[in-house]
Design an enzyme around this catalytic site. Structure first.
Site, short mmCIF file in Angstrom:
data_model
loop_
_atom_site.label_atom_id
_atom_site.label_comp_id
_atom_site.label_asym_id
_atom_site.label_seq_id
_atom_site.Cartn_x
_atom_site.Cartn_y
_atom_site.Cartn_z
N HIS A 8 0.81 -1.22 0.00
CA HIS A 8 0.00 0.00 0.00
C HIS A 8 0.85 1.27 0.00
O HIS A 8 2.04 1.26 0.33
CB HIS A 8 -0.94 0.01 1.21
N GLU A 81 -2.81 -7.24 7.14
CA GLU A 81 -1.50 -7.16 7.79
C GLU A 81 -1.45 -8.01 9.06
O GLU A 81 -2.49 -8.31 9.67
CB GLU A 81 -1.16 -5.70 8.12
#
Length: 209
Positions: A8, A81
């Site tokens: 990201h 994550e």
């Protein structure tokens, strides 16, 4: 099949070196800019679908990479994550380090000895779920000709690469944490995955100008 695995864009917590984990931190303006540059660099790639972590920073990156393509974006919890539990939001920067466990940095320095804090996920658990996701994708005959974006996070991305390269836990961070919006290209043939290019960034020259 080709996979374009992307970390990201930048967030304010990245800048401050705060552990984000499952905390749902959005991109900052620089993160959006880096994602736009990356999107432009990939504009001619014929993506057919996008898998993204459900966290805002990965989802927004996926949306920017998608551009005006009419393709599905699929939220996938298996590429979220790693969770840091009660240590989320704490800082590992030199000037404001505030993690109470003196052995916590084993996470990066000696991952085979890392002991997750309360409410966190282990590296082995991360490796297993990201490997399960990869296995589900690469053995799907219906997608064998697809070109797929995977929008994910620093540790989750290393989990995916660990599965591709059969990396031992002690070598988990070999190659380091990818930069924000770095792109790794993987080719899949007959269920076998090969890394063609790892951690490519498209914005360095623009960032320095």
């Amino acid at each position: 099949m080709k996979l374009y695995i992307i970390r990201h864009g930048e967030t304010d917590w990245n800048v401050k070196r705060r552990f984000q984990g499952r905390s749902d931190i959005p991109l900052n303006e620089e993160g959006r800019r880096l994602a736009r540059i990356t999107s432009e660099a990939l504009q001619d790639v014929p993506f057919t679908r996008i898998y993204t972590s459900p966290l805002k920073r990965a989802y927004e990156t996926a949306m920017i990479i998608k551009g005006n393509r009419n393709i599905p974006i699929i939220e996938e919890p298996q590429i979220i994550e790693i969770g840091f539990g009660e240590y989320e939001g704490l800082c590992c920067g030199k000037d404001n380090y505030n993690i109470p466990d003196p052995e916590f940095m084993n996470f990066f320095e000696k991952p085979e000895a890392y002991k997750p804090p309360k409410g966190a996920e282990s590296i082995e658990e991360l490796k297993q779920r990201t490997a399960d996701f990869l296995d589900k994708i690469v053995h799907n005959k219906a997608m064998e000709n697809d070109t797929i974006v995977i929008s994910t996070h620093g540790a989750a991305l290393r989990g995916l690469l660990s599965a591709i390269s059969s990396t031992r836990t002690e070598d988990f961070w070999k190659g380091g944490v990818h930069k924000n919006c770095a792109v790794t290209i993987v080719e899949v043939k007959n269920g076998n995955s090969v890394i063609l290019e790892e951690g490519k960034v498209y914005y360095e020259s623009l960032r320095l100008s």
